[in-house]
Enzyme design. Structure first.
Site, PDB file in Angstrom:
ATOM      1  CG  HIS A  28      -0.357   0.372   2.292  1.00 31.10           C
ATOM      2  ND1 HIS A  28       0.576  -0.777   2.774  1.00 31.10           N
ATOM      3  CD2 HIS A  28      -0.199   1.774   3.236  1.00 31.10           C
ATOM      4  CE1 HIS A  28       1.227   0.096   3.983  1.00 31.10           C
ATOM      5  NE2 HIS A  28       0.984   1.745   4.834  1.00 31.10           N
TER       6      HIS A  28
HETATM    7  C1  UD1 Z   1      -2.496   5.759   6.032  1.00 32.00           C
HETATM    8  C2  UD1 Z   1      -0.908   6.036   6.374  1.00 32.00           C
HETATM    9  C3  UD1 Z   1       0.062   5.115   6.300  1.00 32.00           C
HETATM   10  C4  UD1 Z   1       0.172   3.712   6.819  1.00 32.00           C
HETATM   11  C5  UD1 Z   1      -1.652   3.444   6.796  1.00 32.00           C
HETATM   12  C6  UD1 Z   1      -2.541   1.817   6.922  1.00 32.00           C
HETATM   13  C7  UD1 Z   1       0.374   8.307   6.294  1.00 32.00           C
HETATM   14  C8  UD1 Z   1       0.242   9.440   5.738  1.00 32.00           C
HETATM   15  N1  UD1 Z   1      -0.496   7.198   5.687  1.00 32.00           N
HETATM   16  O1  UD1 Z   1      -2.267   5.541   4.407  1.00 32.00           O
HETATM   17  O2  UD1 Z   1       1.090   4.937   6.957  1.00 32.00           O
HETATM   18  O3  UD1 Z   1       0.784   2.629   6.670  1.00 32.00           O
HETATM   19  O4  UD1 Z   1      -2.391   4.442   6.252  1.00 32.00           O
HETATM   20  O5  UD1 Z   1      -3.775   1.740   6.251  1.00 32.00           O
HETATM   21  O6  UD1 Z   1      -1.037   8.630   7.489  1.00 32.00           O
HETATM   22  N2  UD1 Z   1      -9.709   4.510   2.241  1.00 32.00           N
HETATM   23  C9  UD1 Z   1     -10.692   4.071   1.761  1.00 32.00           C
HETATM   24  N3  UD1 Z   1     -11.138   3.556   2.993  1.00 32.00           N
HETATM   25  C10 UD1 Z   1     -10.509   3.976   4.699  1.00 32.00           C
HETATM   26  C11 UD1 Z   1      -9.413   4.840   4.240  1.00 32.00           C
HETATM   27  C12 UD1 Z   1      -8.998   5.361   3.207  1.00 32.00           C
HETATM   28  O7  UD1 Z   1     -11.464   3.935   0.623  1.00 32.00           O
HETATM   29  O8  UD1 Z   1     -11.141   3.901   5.511  1.00 32.00           O
HETATM   30  C13 UD1 Z   1      -8.458   5.492   1.023  1.00 32.00           C
HETATM   31  C14 UD1 Z   1      -9.050   7.184   1.177  1.00 32.00           C
HETATM   32  O9  UD1 Z   1     -10.152   6.869  -0.233  1.00 32.00           O
HETATM   33  C15 UD1 Z   1      -7.723   6.921   0.282  1.00 32.00           C
HETATM   34  C16 UD1 Z   1      -6.800   5.803   0.089  1.00 32.00           C
HETATM   35  O10 UD1 Z   1      -7.659   4.858   0.230  1.00 32.00           O
HETATM   36  O11 UD1 Z   1      -7.165   7.601  -1.311  1.00 32.00           O
HETATM   37  C17 UD1 Z   1      -5.545   5.663   1.254  1.00 32.00           C
HETATM   38  O12 UD1 Z   1      -5.846   6.812   2.566  1.00 32.00           O
HETATM   39  P1  UD1 Z   1      -5.101   7.672   3.450  1.00 32.00           P
HETATM   40  O13 UD1 Z   1      -5.586   7.863   4.697  1.00 32.00           O
HETATM   41  O14 UD1 Z   1      -4.634   8.827   2.654  1.00 32.00           O
HETATM   42  O15 UD1 Z   1      -3.490   6.654   3.498  1.00 32.00           O
HETATM   43  P2  UD1 Z   1      -3.502   5.582   3.997  1.00 32.00           P
HETATM   44  O16 UD1 Z   1      -2.528   5.275   2.071  1.00 32.00           O
HETATM   45  O17 UD1 Z   1      -4.154   4.259   3.796  1.00 32.00           O
END
Ligand code: UD1
Length: 361
Positions: free
Chosen positions: A205
């Site tokens: 991820h």
């Molecule tokens: C975040 C953390 C990362 C951690 C990871 C674990 C930061 C900068 N990054 O990254 O260190 O390893 O979490 O998962 O804080 N999304 C969903 N549903 C959710 C959450 C996210 O669909 O419940 C999608 C969002 O649309 C987004 C993508 O996943 O585009 C990424 O979510 P985001 O919170 O930006 O960061 P992670 O990649 O999950």
């Protein structure tokens, strides 16, 4: 005394659960939980509250996804109100996600002491958002609770005074030890028709691995090759799922790769515990495999958790598919890394933290 612990993203929940239990021993401490809502899907958030027996958060900011600026700003706006009305004596932040740094900035503005759990970890790679979050949070924190020896060295080099640094061990391992009996009861192996030792577990991820077509395509190509050696189970993170769809790479994934939604803690840990090998770019999984002595290949060029390589079962394989495949084959051919469990990864880190905080507050 009043403490607010912050959680936001999936890897935070299993770090706060043992802290929540540890503070229950101190009846004159009111321990509240603020969930920023950085992760909001049931499978990224609520399932962990249920499984880890965490209470409903006292505050929910509901920030959701967005650009880094939107997410950070949303968390700060929401947390500012909480801090203003609650006036806690301490804010506890864990890990290195956006919620960690955003809430630290607000606490520091209100002169509220900050405890950072998992302080001092450094990948020395400033292209990772997490590295920036770690550096900033540690610069602001008053109590730096460290999980492995490298963390102490890094903080000392950065000039953090010794009296702020506490080497207490790993709260994530507290959770793992505590929930092992429940992990044993998971039915996930049965559900996926898998036998212990007969599959490779994969998670990916990191933005650097999945956000660009070329890298993601190469890694999925690698999965195709590895799938011919052994069954693969691949629980897909929402970020990765989105990118696979955006780049139309679905058809590249071979049919013998078992794709699942993001799994809950108990199911996922059972899969780790019985895997022949784990391939990941996660931070926490490097530690969990080290504790469970399961070989781990980390698809990154660096790690902020060097103890997992030096002492544990982790191998840094970089992102070159040929090299990763070679490492996979070595391990499957019996050249399994023999690791030891790092110091203080003993299930009592949160108790140490609670005791120190209780005595200092
Ligand atoms: C975040 C953390 C990362 C951690 C990871 C674990 C930061 C900068 N990054 O990254 O260190 O390893 O979490 O998962 O804080 N999304 C969903 N549903 C959710 C959450 C996210 O669909 O419940 C999608 C969002 O649309 C987004 C993508 O996943 O585009 C990424 O979510 P985001 O919170 O930006 O960061 P992670 O990649 O999950």
């Amino acid at each position: 005394k009043k403490i607010i612990s912050v959680v936001g993203a999936r890897p935070n929940f299993m770090k706060v659960a043992p802290l929540f239990r540890a503070f229950q021993q101190y009846t004159d401490i009111q321990h509240l939980i603020c969930h920023t809502g950085q992760h909001y899907d049931d499978r990224m958030s609520s399932i962990f509250f249920e499984e880890l027996e965490l209470p409903r958060p006292d505050f929910y900011l509901g920030v959701g996804s967005g650009s880094h600026a939107e997410q950070l700003a949303g968390i700060m706006l929401g947390f500012e109100k909480i801090v203003q009305s609650e006036r806690p004596d301490l804010v506890i932040v864990v890990g290195d996600v956006n919620s960690t740094v955003a809430c630290s900035l607000i606490a520091s503005r209100f002169l509220i002491p900050i405890a950072h759990v998992e302080a001092g970890l450094r990948s020395f790679d400033r292209t990772m958002p997490e590295e920036i979050n770690r550096l900033l949070t540690d610069a602001l924190a008053d109590y730096l609770f460290v999980s492995e020896p490298s963390g102490v060295r890094n903080l000392e080099k950065e000039g953090i005074p010794q009296e702020k640094i506490f080497f207490v061990g790993n709260v994530m391992i507290d959770s793992l030890l505590y929930y092992l009996p429940k992990i044993a009861q998971s039915k996930i192996l049965q559900t996926l028709h898998c036998q212990p030792g007969e599959y490779i577990l994969v998670t990916l991820h990191r933005p650097s691995n999945v956000d660009h077509r070329e890298e993601l395509q190469e890694l999925i190509g690698l999965l195709r090759e590895i799938a011919s050696l052994k069954k693969i189970i691949f629980p897909v993170h929402p970020r990765t799922r989105k990118k696979i769809h955006e780049f139309s790479l679905e058809d590249m994934i071979p049919t013998n790769v078992i794709i699942t939604e993001p799994l809950g803690y108990l199911d996922f840990m059972q899969l780790v515990q019985h895997a022949a090998l784990v391939i990941t770019d996660s931070g926490g999984i490097q530690e969990e495999t080290t504790f469970l002595q399961i070989p781990c290949i980390t698809v990154r060029n660096n790690t902020e958790r060097p103890v997992t390589v030096e002492t544990g079962t982790n191998r840094l394989a970089g992102t070159n598919p040929t090299r990763i495949k070679q490492t996979v084959m070595e391990i499957l051919n019996g050249n399994r890394p023999h690791g030891r469990i790092p110091e203080y990864w003993d299930g009592h880190a949160a108790e140490r933290i609670a005791k120190i905080i209780y005595e200092k507050l």
